[in-house]
Design an enzyme around this catalytic site. Structure first.
Site, short mmCIF file in Angstrom:
data_model
loop_
_atom_site.label_atom_id
_atom_site.label_comp_id
_atom_site.label_asym_id
_atom_site.label_seq_id
_atom_site.Cartn_x
_atom_site.Cartn_y
_atom_site.Cartn_z
N CYS A 181 0.84 -1.20 0.00
CA CYS A 181 0.00 0.00 0.00
C CYS A 181 0.88 1.26 0.00
CB CYS A 181 -0.97 -0.03 1.17
SG CYS A 181 -2.38 1.10 0.99
N HIS A 205 -3.48 -5.11 0.53
CA HIS A 205 -2.92 -5.52 1.82
C HIS A 205 -2.93 -7.05 1.95
CE1 HIS A 205 -2.35 -1.80 4.21
NE2 HIS A 205 -3.19 -1.30 3.32
N GLU A 259 -1.26 -8.94 3.80
CA GLU A 259 -1.13 -9.44 5.18
C GLU A 259 -2.49 -9.81 5.78
OE1 GLU A 259 -1.68 -4.99 5.84
OE2 GLU A 259 -0.84 -6.34 4.32
#
Length: 230
Positions: free
Chosen positions: A104, A204, A206
């Site tokens: 990001c 994102h 994660e």
């Protein structure tokens, strides 16, 4: 075990980092090391010498002055200390062949470090929901991936669905190559050809690492690049 340094967010007198980053890096087989925003090239150099790879995390907006523009009224909160440190780390990683993953904001920092520019806000540009009204773990829109790219080799697909939590994006990638984009043309991924591992993604992973194979593959690939560099 390879060591991956993850940059932290800075708000006031505190540093912070979502546990999702730490979990995803650890599950890939690497040791996550948190890198707080702090001043001084000597400290930044010691950081580079202490890790095998870097992960530039998400967060606030890079300051527009870093790419030669005045701040738009829509520019969000900036963190000058973090900007300075991350730009140095990104530039050195790109120049020295240190494995680098930008997420990001991190992808945007990579582009600025490579001489690129950003859209300070996507109002009037976006036709896809880039700041999603859904849980972080929900893939909200599609990304098309260039088939001759490193990213395609990693995720093994020409189209993936990703989450999206941003209002800025890469405008011109500088010396990086665009390797992924949304249906409205907004740049979603960049990489540096000829580098051992330099990849930035606007989403994102994660938060998707437990749900989608393509997200886990990014962290596995970063861990492998870090191991090769150690």
């Amino acid at each position: 075990m390879p060591k991956i340094g993850i940059t932290c967010n800075r708000k006031g007198s505190e540093h912070s980092l979502s546990a999702a980053y730490v979990r995803a890096v650890a599950r890939s087989g690497a040791l996550p090391l948190l890198l707080p925003a702090c001043p001084g090239r000597q400290l930044w150099e010691n950081m580079l010498q202490s890790v095998d790879a870097l992960l530039l995390s998400g967060g606030g907006d890079p300051d527009a002055r870093l790419f030669g523009e005045e701040p738009s009224p829509r520019q969000g909160e900036v963190q000058p200390a973090r900007d300075s440190m991350e730009l140095y780390l990104a530039r050195q990683a790109l120049a020295r062949g240190i494995p680098l993953l930008g997420i990001c904001r991190g992808a945007q920092i990579m582009a600025v470090a490579a001489g690129g520019t950003l859209h300070q806000d996507l109002v009037g540009i976006a036709a896809v929901q880039h700041d999603q009204k859904a849980p972080r773990t929900y893939p909200i829109h599609q990304v098309t991936i260039r088939v001759d790219s490193r990213l395609h080799n990693i995720v093994g697909a020409a189209k993936i669905r990703v989450n999206s939590m941003h209002h800025q994006a890469v405008k011109h990638p500088g010396n990086l190559q665009v390797c992924g984009f949304a249906a409205d043309g907004v740049i979603e991924a960049v990489e540096l050809t000829g580098h051992p591992f330099a990849l930035g993604v606007q989403w994102h992973p994660e938060w998707l690492e437990k749900r989608t194979g393509h997200a886990a593959a990014l962290f596995t690939a970063l861990c492998a690049a870090a191991a090769a560099a150690s």
